[in-house]
Scaffold this motif. Sequence first.
Motif, PDB file in Angstrom:
ATOM      1  N   MET A 162     -32.729  41.321 -57.094  1.00  0.00           N
ATOM      2  CA  MET A 162     -32.635  42.624 -57.741  1.00  0.00           C
ATOM      3  C   MET A 162     -32.922  42.517 -59.242  1.00  0.00           C
ATOM      4  N   LEU A 163     -32.493  41.402 -59.862  1.00  0.00           N
ATOM      5  CA  LEU A 163     -32.752  41.202 -61.286  1.00  0.00           C
ATOM      6  C   LEU A 163     -34.243  41.047 -61.573  1.00  0.00           C
ATOM      7  N   LEU A 164     -35.008  40.591 -60.593  1.00  0.00           N
ATOM      8  CA  LEU A 164     -36.452  40.408 -60.772  1.00  0.00           C
ATOM      9  C   LEU A 164     -37.265  41.586 -60.222  1.00  0.00           C
ATOM     10  N   ALA A 165     -36.587  42.610 -59.750  1.00  0.00           N
ATOM     11  CA  ALA A 165     -37.279  43.732 -59.104  1.00  0.00           C
ATOM     12  C   ALA A 165     -38.049  44.571 -60.125  1.00  0.00           C
ATOM     13  N   VAL A 166     -39.259  44.968 -59.731  1.00  0.00           N
ATOM     14  CA  VAL A 166     -40.081  45.886 -60.528  1.00  0.00           C
ATOM     15  C   VAL A 166     -40.493  47.030 -59.605  1.00  0.00           C
ATOM     16  N   PRO A 167     -39.646  48.057 -59.477  1.00  0.00           N
ATOM     17  CA  PRO A 167     -39.960  49.158 -58.549  1.00  0.00           C
ATOM     18  C   PRO A 167     -41.118  50.009 -59.055  1.00  0.00           C
ATOM     19  N   LEU A 168     -41.816  50.633 -58.118  1.00  0.00           N
ATOM     20  CA  LEU A 168     -42.910  51.534 -58.485  1.00  0.00           C
ATOM     21  C   LEU A 168     -42.330  52.753 -59.189  1.00  0.00           C
ATOM     22  N   GLU A 191     -40.177  52.480 -49.911  1.00  0.00           N
ATOM     23  CA  GLU A 191     -40.459  53.584 -50.830  1.00  0.00           C
ATOM     24  C   GLU A 191     -40.819  53.098 -52.234  1.00  0.00           C
ATOM     25  N   PHE A 192     -40.083  52.094 -52.728  1.00  0.00           N
ATOM     26  CA  PHE A 192     -40.249  51.665 -54.118  1.00  0.00           C
ATOM     27  C   PHE A 192     -41.071  50.392 -54.267  1.00  0.00           C
ATOM     28  N   GLY A 193     -41.468  49.786 -53.148  1.00  0.00           N
ATOM     29  CA  GLY A 193     -42.342  48.615 -53.211  1.00  0.00           C
ATOM     30  C   GLY A 193     -41.725  47.385 -53.826  1.00  0.00           C
ATOM     31  N   VAL A 194     -40.384  47.277 -53.812  1.00  0.00           N
ATOM     32  CA  VAL A 194     -39.710  46.149 -54.436  1.00  0.00           C
ATOM     33  C   VAL A 194     -40.033  44.864 -53.670  1.00  0.00           C
ATOM     34  N   HIS A 195     -40.649  43.913 -54.369  1.00  0.00           N
ATOM     35  CA  HIS A 195     -41.022  42.603 -53.836  1.00  0.00           C
ATOM     36  C   HIS A 195     -41.991  42.691 -52.653  1.00  0.00           C
ATOM     37  N   ILE A 196     -42.747  43.786 -52.598  1.00  0.00           N
ATOM     38  CA  ILE A 196     -43.785  43.938 -51.575  1.00  0.00           C
ATOM     39  C   ILE A 196     -45.131  43.645 -52.246  1.00  0.00           C
TER      40      ILE A 196
END
Length: 211
Positions: free
Chosen positions: A104-110, A189-194
Amino acid sequence: MTSLNLIQLMAIPSPINDIADQLGANDLPYSIPIHPNLVHFTIGLFAIGIAFDFAGAFYPLEKRVFRYLALPVTRSGFHDVGWYNVLACSVITFFTVAAGFYEMLLAVPLPGIRSLIGQNAISTMLWHGIGGVILLLAIVAMTIWRGYQRFVWRKDFGRQVTWLYLGCGTLILLIMGVHGSLGAWLASEFGVHITADQLLAAGADLKEALP
């Protein structure tokens, strides 16, 4: 907050930039996220534990069927599976939650996206993180409760668990389902780590970027 303060805030360098060259297209230093895989261990172990304790609780109604099928099943065997699965779930969930907070700390959501219930990415991640800690505490509490029933309170009973314990276990499984939806939305939905979503957001050509 004034526009000047907002600009100054956005200008603050993120610590993530220090390791940006070590991260892949999915914003992680490894190709496959760990947390989603551990989540399925948590859910599976807990579900199996509760299911087998249910089977042990209803054993008097089932034993004729097992005898007819010539299956060498015992009531204590069902409860053994229930206990060891809940115990294993309690241990693995510490790693599940730890991996979740790290990723979660490395997440970059769209940007500019809302979930099905109208939440933005930050709200969804916060609720998912808080819910994960609460579920961890609940699972540990259930494991301690289960251990006391097995070794102290009901050690001389055929049915090792109380109906209240089974009811609480069922409720936790339902909460896991709702809580898991938040994590699923972070990915879908947010593309986190995709990887594909992040590459598309960066304007990359997937045919060239992906093997």
